[in-house]
Every structure is written in C-alpha cells, then in structure tokens.
Design an enzyme around this catalytic site. Structure first.
Site, PDB file in Angstrom:
ATOM      1  CG  HIS A 349      -3.933 -16.381  16.685  1.00  0.00           C
ATOM      2  ND1 HIS A 349      -4.433 -15.313  17.382  1.00  0.00           N
ATOM      3  CD2 HIS A 349      -3.861 -17.401  17.569  1.00  0.00           C
ATOM      4  CE1 HIS A 349      -4.633 -15.663  18.634  1.00  0.00           C
ATOM      5  NE2 HIS A 349      -4.306 -16.926  18.779  1.00  0.00           N
ATOM      6  CE  LYS A 535      -1.439  -2.250  10.767  1.00  0.00           C
ATOM      7  NZ  LYS A 535      -2.443  -2.865  11.636  1.00  0.00           N
ATOM      8  NE  ARG A 536       7.370  -8.531  13.209  1.00  0.00           N
ATOM      9  CZ  ARG A 536       8.056  -9.500  13.814  1.00  0.00           C
ATOM     10  NH1 ARG A 536       7.987  -9.648  15.118  1.00  0.00           N
ATOM     11  NH2 ARG A 536       8.841 -10.305  13.121  1.00  0.00           N
ATOM     12  CE  LYS A 541       0.918  -7.704  10.215  1.00  0.00           C
ATOM     13  NZ  LYS A 541      -0.293  -7.807  11.062  1.00  0.00           N
ATOM     14  CB  THR A 643      -5.213  -6.295  18.716  1.00  0.00           C
ATOM     15  OG1 THR A 643      -3.851  -6.588  18.406  1.00  0.00           O
ATOM     16  CG2 THR A 643      -5.971  -7.588  18.891  1.00  0.00           C
ATOM     17  CE  LYS A 647      -3.517  -3.495  21.583  1.00  0.00           C
ATOM     18  NZ  LYS A 647      -2.294  -4.162  21.089  1.00  0.00           N
TER      19      LYS A 647
HETATM   20  C1  26M Z   1       5.574 -20.038  14.207  1.00  0.00           C
HETATM   21  C2  26M Z   1       6.544 -21.021  14.003  1.00  0.00           C
HETATM   22  C3  26M Z   1       7.875 -20.750  14.231  1.00  0.00           C
HETATM   23  C4  26M Z   1       8.239 -19.485  14.711  1.00  0.00           C
HETATM   24  C5  26M Z   1       7.274 -18.520  14.924  1.00  0.00           C
HETATM   25  C6  26M Z   1       5.934 -18.784  14.672  1.00  0.00           C
HETATM   26  C7  26M Z   1       4.915 -17.738  14.854  1.00  0.00           C
HETATM   27  C8  26M Z   1       4.995 -16.850  15.922  1.00  0.00           C
HETATM   28  C9  26M Z   1       4.039 -15.851  16.085  1.00  0.00           C
HETATM   29  C10 26M Z   1       3.858 -17.610  13.984  1.00  0.00           C
HETATM   30  C11 26M Z   1       2.913 -16.630  14.165  1.00  0.00           C
HETATM   31  C12 26M Z   1       2.991 -15.743  15.206  1.00  0.00           C
HETATM   32  O1  26M Z   1       2.096 -14.738  15.400  1.00  0.00           O
HETATM   33  C13 26M Z   1       1.060 -14.549  14.485  1.00  0.00           C
HETATM   34  C14 26M Z   1       0.234 -13.376  14.894  1.00  0.00           C
HETATM   35  O2  26M Z   1       0.665 -12.530  15.656  1.00  0.00           O
HETATM   36  N1  26M Z   1      -0.983 -13.309  14.378  1.00  0.00           N
HETATM   37  C15 26M Z   1      -1.845 -12.192  14.698  1.00  0.00           C
HETATM   38  O3  26M Z   1      -2.647 -12.551  15.796  1.00  0.00           O
HETATM   39  C16 26M Z   1      -3.425 -11.460  16.246  1.00  0.00           C
HETATM   40  C17 26M Z   1      -4.156 -11.895  17.487  1.00  0.00           C
HETATM   41  O4  26M Z   1      -5.164 -12.793  17.163  1.00  0.00           O
HETATM   42  C18 26M Z   1      -4.360 -10.987  15.154  1.00  0.00           C
HETATM   43  O5  26M Z   1      -5.016  -9.838  15.611  1.00  0.00           O
HETATM   44  C19 26M Z   1      -3.597 -10.682  13.876  1.00  0.00           C
HETATM   45  O6  26M Z   1      -4.498 -10.394  12.832  1.00  0.00           O
HETATM   46  C20 26M Z   1      -2.721 -11.863  13.491  1.00  0.00           C
HETATM   47  O7  26M Z   1      -1.898 -11.534  12.392  1.00  0.00           O
END
Ligand code: 26M
Length: 804
Positions: A349, A535-536, A541, A643, A647
């Site tokens: 991702h 978004k975050r 971003k 995403t 939406k």
């Molecule tokens: C990793 C290690 C320790 C603590 C937290 C994490 C971690 C948690 C969530 C790292 C990444 C995380 O999420 C990343 C994310 O949300 N990526 C997004 O994924 C979406 C679904 O595929 C995409 O649409 C987005 O572009 C992408 O940024």
C-alpha cells in the site's frame, strides 16, 4: 429472506425493550433504544449466521482469510438493515412507535480500529466479499482503544483516548471456547526425538490467550454471512495464572490495548511487534484448527485456504504457518514451504521508504525465538537458491535479512505467490522502481488490483436522495450491479434529471451546513461551492498546497472584494499522527487561517473554512454527499491509490487532481473535460528530483504571487500562528520544498481558476457531475474483490448477479 412485517417488528421491539430495561420503550434513552434494536436485529440474523457457519463446514468451500492490523467498518446498523432488506420495515416501525430513527442510528459508536485508507479498504472488502459470495474471513485485533479522538484546542490538535467499548457492542460475540495460546519470549532449542527428528523445546515462555470476538458481515440480500474475527489478549486461566504478577497482567493487557496512530512513519516499537505476532499467530492457529477438522492431507491446504496479508504488518503469518507445519505437523521444509507459498498473497500500500517495516533481528530473536530461526532459514535458502540462478548481488539485494534487520516486504514477497499494488500507476512504480529486483526474479508474481469502494455504504446509505433519483431514472439494477450506473449517461441532456441532480446536491449540502452551524457555529451558504479535502494529514498529500491557494484567494478578495472568484467553502478533515510535528503545525495553520478568514468582514463571506474535528467514517458519510469539488492533489508518484477520490466521484463531486494513484484511472474514465488535472506527472517528478536542479528559494524570490502567499506566513497576516508560520515557510524556502509545492503551484492555481469558471455554468457543471457518477460504478469494491477472487485467491464465487 425471512419476512418481517412492521407490526410484528413493533411488538417484538416493545417486548424486548421492556424485558431488558423494565421500563416502557418510549421512556428509554436513545442509547437504550439502539441497544434493544441491536438485540432484536441480532435475533433476526443469527439463523443465517449459524446456517452459513454450518455450510462452511459441510461444503468445504475454499476460505479466504484477510489479515489486517486495521479495520474501519463505520457504524453497522444501517448496513445490516439494508443488506437484510428490512431497512424500510424497521424505519417505519420505529417511527410508528414515535422513536427517532436517525437519532438511534447515531447512538451507535463508530469503531475507529484503523488509521485511514488501509483500514477502510479492509472494511469495504469485507462488505464486498459477503455481497459477492466470497467466503471471506477478516482477522484483526480488537483494540480496546481505537484511533485517538481529535480535539482542537486553540487550533492545536489534542489527542484523547477513544474508549469505543464503553457501552456494550451489540454485534460482537465473544468466542471464549475458540481461544488459542500465543507464546512469546523464553528459550528455544532443538532436541532430537526417538525417531531422530529434531523438535523444538521451549522454556520460560510468556503465554498469552487470544480470545476471538466475532462480528457478522452480512451480504447484500444474498443470505451470506461472513465473519470478522478480532482477537483480544487475555491472561490464560489455568492453575498457574494465579501466580501471575500485576506487571505481567499489565504486559498481557497492553498487547491489544491501543491502536498505533501512525500510518506513514514506521517506528520499530517492541509493543507493535508483539501486536503483529499476536494477530499472526492467533489467526494462523485458528485456520490450522479449521483445516484439521476437514481431515484432508496437508498438500490440499492451499486448495481450501487462501491467506491475504494487508500490507506487511501481518507478515509473521508466514513463518508462523511454517512453524506449525514443521514443528507440530512434522512436514519437511520443502513441503511446508510449498504449501505456504501457494497459500499467501500480499498487497503493498505504499511507496514511501519511511513507511517500510524493518525489524531489528535482535528484537525478533528475543520476542519470538523460534520464528527468528525460521526467518534465518528462509533467508539462507533464498540466498543460496537465488545466487545460483541470478548471481549473488540480486540474491542479497532481495534477501529478507539485511544489516541485521528483517525487511518485512522482502519476506512477504519471496514467500507469497502474488504481490499486488493498489492502482495501475502504483503497480507500475513498484515493478519499475521500488521492487524492480523482485520483478526480475519473479516476473509473474506481480499484479495490479485497483482499489474500490462499496457503493452500498457510500452511495445507497450515505446518499439516499441520489439513490432515489437513480432508481427513478435508471431503475434499481445499479444497486446490485454498480456498473449499471453508466446508464445515467444517456440523461446528460435531460433538463429534468439535471435539475433533480442539482436538488439532490443542494439537499446534501444543506444537511452538512446544518451540522456545521450546530456543531461549529459557522454559517455556510449551501449555494457556495463545497471544496473538500478529507484524508490523513501528511506532507505528501499536500494539504498545504490548498492552504496556499486559499491564502491567495483571501488576499485577492481583501484587495478587491469584487474580484471574479467563486464563493467557496473549504472543507478539511484530517488527523495527524501524534508524533508528526510538521503535520500538526499545518493543522494549526489551517485553524488559524479559518479564524482569520471566517471572521473578516472585508471579504463578504466569499470564503469560509470548515475544519471538522475528529474526522471519521461517520463524518465522511455526511461530508462526501455534500461535496462539489474533490481535492486529490498529492505529489505524483506518492499516493498509492487513494479511495476518497472514488467515494467523492460516486457522489457527484468533480475532481481536481494530479495524475497520481487511482486519479489516473478516474481521469481515463471521465475524460479530460470532466476532471481538472494539473501538476507534474510521476516521471517528471522523478527526473526533477534526480537532476538536483530544483531550487525552491529561486521560485520564491522571482515569483511575486508565490512570494506574497509565503510572506503571509511570516509577516503577521495570519495572527493566530506563531512559530508554525516560520517553520512552514522554512520547509518550503530553506529546506527546498521536498514535495514540490512551489513547482506545482501555478498549474494548480490555473486549474482552480478553471474550476471557478466551470462552476459558474450550473448546467454544464451538473452534466460533468452526472458523468462522474455514471462512471463511478467501475470502482465498486465488488469488482475489485471478484478480481482478487479469480486472479489471486483462486475461488469462484457464485456470481449469477454480478458480472465483471
Ligand atoms: C506501520 C507500522 C507501525 C504502525 C503503523 C503502521 C501503519 C499503519 C497503517 C502503516 C501504514 C498504514 O496505512 C497506510 C495506508 O493507509 N495507506 C493507504 O492505503 C490506501 C488503501 O490501499 C491507499 O488508497 C492510500 O493511497 C494509501 O496511502
């Protein structure tokens, strides 16, 4: 489906209410009313659930297990009602009883067991698996505290604990009898058995009980009920547990206590590693137990089970399965490895280097010694085999262990049969750059699966006015087959449909305006353009690019209140990771700018800024249907997919975008007239970065428009900010603007001016909006799931109703 009529429902509801609370139903609080409705509904669907669980055992259909450290399901009530086809019955029944349906819906907590895109995708996929007849099982963690509650105090983000389980959760079922033990720490050594085989022996391990909590995932009117299983860490209740110290008790509880609130910056914390192994081990043990009940030879495991890992976070599933096959089931390494490889698949991702998981070997060794041994062996065999075939350079570059760290992506790739990206461009970048060495070794392992979203939650439920218009105009088939939304295209010149579409948008905007007025005390004009970025908060971003644009407009309007600019409401929703200082400074900047702009009489209410606190799935459901413009402005090459872009499109917003992530595909679907593109392309960004020729200070010094915007950060124009203005200014001018905002600014500004001009022509804007809605069906997660099912999981759902 079982019939349920309004009168029966009312009787059952009243009776249950009185049984539970010993008062009359109308005397109850909204929360109590919700709780009882939950119980009644549960009574209604459990038959299906039991039936489905039994069928699973009888039919021995292949099961998909979707492992994710995060799920962001949103409220479940309306989804259950819709999918069980009792929405109208229940709504009418409750209204007849004099109860407020919408209030009852809002009484449910929105479980925030994820950070953002990745967790929400997992939940869209759970919904789509059930609705497309894929036997999918979610495996995750039942965090006691979800993602923090965001508050703004003096414009700064403050994080408060999110105690989502304060009230009973009516949907979950605790399955104590299905618990398993997860072993940590201690010593392990291999001992020779009587038969000459080596078996690991353990001493001084620290054992934790993983207790599953199951939540049903109900398919759309198809009788399917899948399962989302979330594990909670508890102390094992055997004789010895009496002697557990309070520190140990605390250590156990801490494992599933809280979700890590960072989604972009990897930090190697021991507790996080414990969480990852806890989920992996608990989930894999559950799967193994299920398979053993089928009484089939191990070679048939991949025929019956597909295990998908959502990013690298659950990668320890792989050595955990190897461990069980080797140590407990006595398979040889080759047998175990072949089975694993056929079973596992992995989704990437992110391309951000800083987000890649790397665990120090010593940490893995001391926390899960047997797993460490298995990873060493995987590593050694990889190097040996690949050196023979490709030479040592490639073998070492792709090895899972490098510089005393375990590179989780490398481990996941070499041990799976499939690796996928989440949008066309993202997959191309992975294959060509980020993971190109792996592409050389495993050319057929890579594939793309562009993300999708569930139209049931994001259109049918979130946007009832639009859904009714669609039903009336093109019939109801789109509800089963979202691609049918394309039928709307033929109404492009139908004045009546265009009028109604405008009315729908206005209705949704009024609903959001009411919320903003009541909750934030800001009055916004529903006839203004609602320009949305949700978004975050992250530098890549580029929320800051939109801030620059707002400042630009504000300064122009202050000079000349008659300036020909569209009236706009800028909506933001964004949480920053608590440790992400720069992102928090941008939050403060947006809030300070909002304070200034919203209260400046000189600009005649031409700009309002609404930064909603505590952005969540539920708030997204309110904001997205009200959006006119969707901001998808990440630096090209950085956003894997996105995403919210899908939406917003489905709800008739037009997109202003860089060619990044799935924006590329949106653009191809709607065509150049129905999207506002700007900025560098991914390859141009690459070239510019590699050339080292970028000079942001130079742009600042030569460009009066940009200079004026940036100066406002440091010259007191925005009174609310303090050091933030200087730091942000420096990030752009002194530190050379890592995400090329200044480079892309003019192109962005031009695109925004084009948006203004287009918005002035109501009819043509509405036509563009119609095209966006019509084309959005292609992004239904149902189709995405069918592609995972056929290309990766090798399961063939019964899809009489759904064709790809
Ligand atoms: C990793 C290690 C320790 C603590 C937290 C994490 C971690 C948690 C969530 C790292 C990444 C995380 O999420 C990343 C994310 O949300 N990526 C997004 O994924 C979406 C679904 O595929 C995409 O649409 C987005 O572009 C992408 O940024």
């Amino acid at each position: 489906m079982k019939p349920m009529d309004v009168e029966t429902f009312k009787e059952v509801y009243k009776k249950r209410f009185e049984d539970v609370y010993a008062i009359q139903y109308h005397m109850g609080s909204t929360l109590e009313q919700f709780q009882v409705l939950g119980q009644v509904l549960r009574g209604y669907y459990t038959d299906y659930w039991i039936e489905n669980n039994q069928e699973k055992i009888d039919n021995q259909d292949k099961q998909v297990y979707y492992f994710s450290m995060e799920f962001l399901p949103g409220r479940q009530l309306k989804t259950y009602l819709l999918n069980l086809d009792v929405y109208d019955t229940v709504k009418t029944g409750l209204t007849d009883l004099g109860l407020d349906f919408d209030k009852i819906v809002e009484a449910e907590v929105d479980p925030a067991l994820g950070n953002g895109g990745l967790g929400r995708l997992a939940s869209c996929f759970m919904d789509s698996m059930a609705s497309t007849h894929v036997y999918g099982n979610g495996c995750g963690i039942r965090y006691q505290y979800g993602l923090f509650k965001q508050k703004f105090i003096d414009g700064y983000q403050i994080e408060l604990p999110e105690n989502w389980l304060r009230n009973p959760n009516p949907w979950e079922v605790r399955k104590e009898s299905k618990s398993v033990i997860v072993r940590f720490g201690g010593n392990v050594w291999l001992e020779e058995q009587k038969d000459g085989k080596l078996k690991p022996k353990y001493e001084h391990t620290f054992d934790v009980l993983a207790v599953p909590y199951d939540t049903p995932q109900i398919g759309y009117r198809n009788g399917v009920v899948n399962n989302l299983r979330l594990f909670s860490a508890e102390i094992p209740y055997d004789e010895e547990s009496k002697y557990i110290t309070s520190e140990q008790r605390q250590e156990v509880n801490s494992i599933t206590e809280v979700l890590y609130p960072d989604d972009s910056n990897y930090e190697g914390r021991l507790l996080r590693l414990k969480q990852e192994y806890f989920l992996s081990s608990a989930g894999i043990q559950t799967i193994v137990r299920y398979f053993k009940n089928l009484k089939l030879p191990w070679t048939r495991f991949p025929e019956k089970v597909a295990i998908h890992i959502n990013d690298t976070h659950p990668t320890l599933c792989i050595p955990e399965l190897m461990r069980i096959l080797l140590d407990e089931e006595d398979l040889t390494w080759e047998q175990a490895w072949n089975i694993s490889k056929k079973t596992f698949s992995y989704t990437n991702h992110t391309i951000l280097q800083e987000a890649m998981e790397r665990w120090p070997v010593y940490m893995i060794e001391s926390l899960i010694p047997r797993i460490a041994q298995i990873i060493y062996e995987i590593n050694a065999r990889h190097i040996r085999n690949k050196t023979e075939l490709y030479g040592s350079e490639l073998a070492y570059k792709t090895a899972p262990i490098q510089d005393d760290q375990v590179l989780m992506a490398n481990l996941a790739i070499i041990s799976s049969h499939s690796v996928n990206g989440v949008a066309k461009l993202h997959t191309e970048i992975l294959e060509r750059y980020t993971l190109s060495d792996f592409k050389t070794i495993y050319p057929f392992r890579f594939n793309n699966k562009t993300n999708g979203v569930t139209h049931r939650r994001w259109v049918q439920l979130a946007n009832e006015p639009l859904s009714q218009l669609l039903d009336k105009t093109i019939g109801e088939e789109w509800r089963f087959q979202p691609k049918e939304m394309r039928l709307l295209r033929s109404y492009i010149d139908d004045e009546s449909v265009l009028d109604q579409l405008q009315q729908v948008k206005l209705t949704n905007k009024k609903r959001f305006a009411k919320f903003v007025s009541e909750q934030m005390n800001i009055e916004i004009d529903p006839h203004a353009m609602f320009d949305v970025q949700i978004k975050r908060l992250h530098a890549y971003k580029r929320q800051l690019l939109q801030v620059m644009h707002i400042i630009d407009r504000y300064l122009q309007l202050r000079d000349n209140p008659e300036a020909k600019l569209a009236k706009r409401v800028f909506v933001f929703g964004a949480k920053a990771a608590p440790s992400y200082y720069y992102a928090k400074q941008i939050i403060k900047l947006i809030n300070a700018l909002a304070d200034l702009v919203n209260n400046d009489p000189r600009i005649n209410d031409m700009i309002k800024i609404v930064f909603v606190e505590n952005y969540s799935v539920s708030l997204a459901e309110l904001i997205i249907p009200a959006a006119d413009l969707s901001e998808q402005i990440s630096l090209a090459g950085k956003e894997a997919s996105g995403t919210s872009n899908m939406k917003l499109m489905a709800n008739g917003a037009l997109t202003i975008a860089t060619l990044d992530g799935a924006n590329v595909e949106i653009s191809n679907l709607v065509g150049p007239d129905d999207i506002f593109l700007f900025g560098m392309k991914a390859d141009e960004v690459q070239v510019l970065r590699d050339s080292h020729a970028y000079n942001a200070r130079d742009i600042y010094e030569r460009d009066p428009q940009i200079q004026r915007i940036l100066n406002s950060l440091i010259d007191g124009t925005i009174p609310g900010i303090k050091s933030e203005g200087i730091d942000i200014f420096n990030s752009l001018v002194t530190d050379n603007d890592e995400y090329f905002l200044l480079k892309d600014y003019h192109s962005f500004y031009q695109a925004q001016m084009k948006v203004d001009i287009n918005y002035a022509n109501k009819k043509s804007w509405t036509q563009k909006s119609l095209i966006n809605i019509a084309q959005s069906g292609k992004f239904s997660a149902d189709y995405t799931i069918l592609r995972y099912a056929s290309d990766i999981w090798n399961v063939a759902p019964e899809t009489e109703v759904l064709q790809q």
